[in-house]
Design an enzyme around this catalytic site. Structure first.
Site, mmCIF file in Angstrom:
data_model
loop_
_atom_site.group_PDB
_atom_site.id
_atom_site.type_symbol
_atom_site.label_atom_id
_atom_site.label_comp_id
_atom_site.label_asym_id
_atom_site.label_seq_id
_atom_site.Cartn_x
_atom_site.Cartn_y
_atom_site.Cartn_z
ATOM 1 N N ASP A 58 -8.230 3.346 1.305
ATOM 2 C CA ASP A 58 -7.400 3.840 2.337
ATOM 3 C C ASP A 58 -8.265 4.262 3.588
ATOM 4 O O ASP A 58 -8.740 5.497 3.658
ATOM 5 C CB ASP A 58 -6.449 4.855 1.717
ATOM 6 N N CYS A 93 0.849 -1.262 0.099
ATOM 7 C CA CYS A 93 -0.150 -0.043 0.062
ATOM 8 C C CYS A 93 0.928 1.192 0.164
ATOM 9 O O CYS A 93 2.378 1.169 -0.091
ATOM 10 C CB CYS A 93 -1.023 -0.028 1.336
ATOM 11 N N CYS A 141 -1.296 1.178 7.136
ATOM 12 C CA CYS A 141 -2.827 0.828 7.180
ATOM 13 C C CYS A 141 -3.013 -0.509 6.918
ATOM 14 O O CYS A 141 -3.361 -1.580 7.266
ATOM 15 C CB CYS A 141 -3.580 1.871 6.819
ATOM 16 N N ARG A 142 -3.157 -0.587 5.194
ATOM 17 C CA ARG A 142 -4.096 -1.562 4.774
ATOM 18 C C ARG A 142 -2.884 -2.800 4.553
ATOM 19 O O ARG A 142 -3.212 -4.215 4.846
ATOM 20 C CB ARG A 142 -4.437 -1.113 3.437
ATOM 21 N N SER A 143 -1.663 -2.506 3.933
ATOM 22 C CA SER A 143 -0.528 -3.794 3.875
ATOM 23 C C SER A 143 -0.412 -4.743 5.103
ATOM 24 O O SER A 143 -0.198 -5.846 4.985
ATOM 25 C CB SER A 143 0.423 -3.360 2.903
ATOM 26 N N ASN A 185 2.390 1.622 3.968
ATOM 27 C CA ASN A 185 2.686 0.446 4.797
ATOM 28 C C ASN A 185 2.384 0.463 6.122
ATOM 29 O O ASN A 185 2.984 -0.121 7.146
ATOM 30 C CB ASN A 185 4.147 0.038 4.484
#
Length: 165
Positions: A132, A9, A14-16, A12
């Site tokens: 996001d 993401c 939040c999402r990944s 690096n």
């Protein structure tokens, strides 16, 4: 044979990292940790060395996960180390392809570099991106968790079938 998966993401944080950890849990639940490894990275260097966002960590803890990953940036070496590079949104995908072209001279093939929501069996409005949550609230972080958690099992099923695991 060891399959290596990299979730990517923007920062690096939040999402990944939550995609990495939910996928790792799915791999462990099926006893495949000796044949599948995963990591996560950023397309931008905003948070290198930091732990994931506190809101991401709090959400992960509410689902029994602990995020200890330290943020890192996607590197040219990653394209030779990882079998699959999984992007959270189109912006990340474009950046992955740019980094790949600059680092190794070619863009990544669609069969090993794709959007994670390709594996979401509950697509809403056919949106293929993991949103996001950075500028959102706790509900947005929970939505991301739910999406990546659903994708984890479906993606793992795909890998099991494709690689005869």
């Amino acid at each position: 044979m060891m399959l290596k998966i990299l979730f990517v993401c923007t920062g690096n944080i939040c999402r990944s990292p939550i995609a990495e950890e939910t996928f790792r849990r799915a791999v462990k639940a099926r006893g495949l940790q000796r044949v599948i490894q995963c990591d996560s990275a950023a397309t931008h260097a905003y948070h290198i060395g930091d732990l994931p966002d506190p809101r991401t960590r709090k959400n992960a803890e509410s689902h029994g996960l602990e995020l200890t990953h330290h943020c890192r940036k996607l590197s040219g070496e990653d394209f030779s180390v990882f079998d699959y590079i999984v992007a959270m949104d189109n912006y990340n995908m474009e950046n992955i392809q740019t980094i790949s072209a600059r680092s190794i001279g070619i863009k990544q093939a669609e069969e090993n570099c794709f959007l994670y929501r390709k594996f979401d069996n509950v697509l809403q409005n056919k949106v293929m991106e993991v949103p996001d949550p950075y500028y959102g609230n706790s509900d947005n972080f929970e939505e991301v968790y739910q999406i990546v958690n659903r994708c984890a099992d479906t993606f793992l099923d795909f890998l099991i079938d494709k690689h005869h695991l």
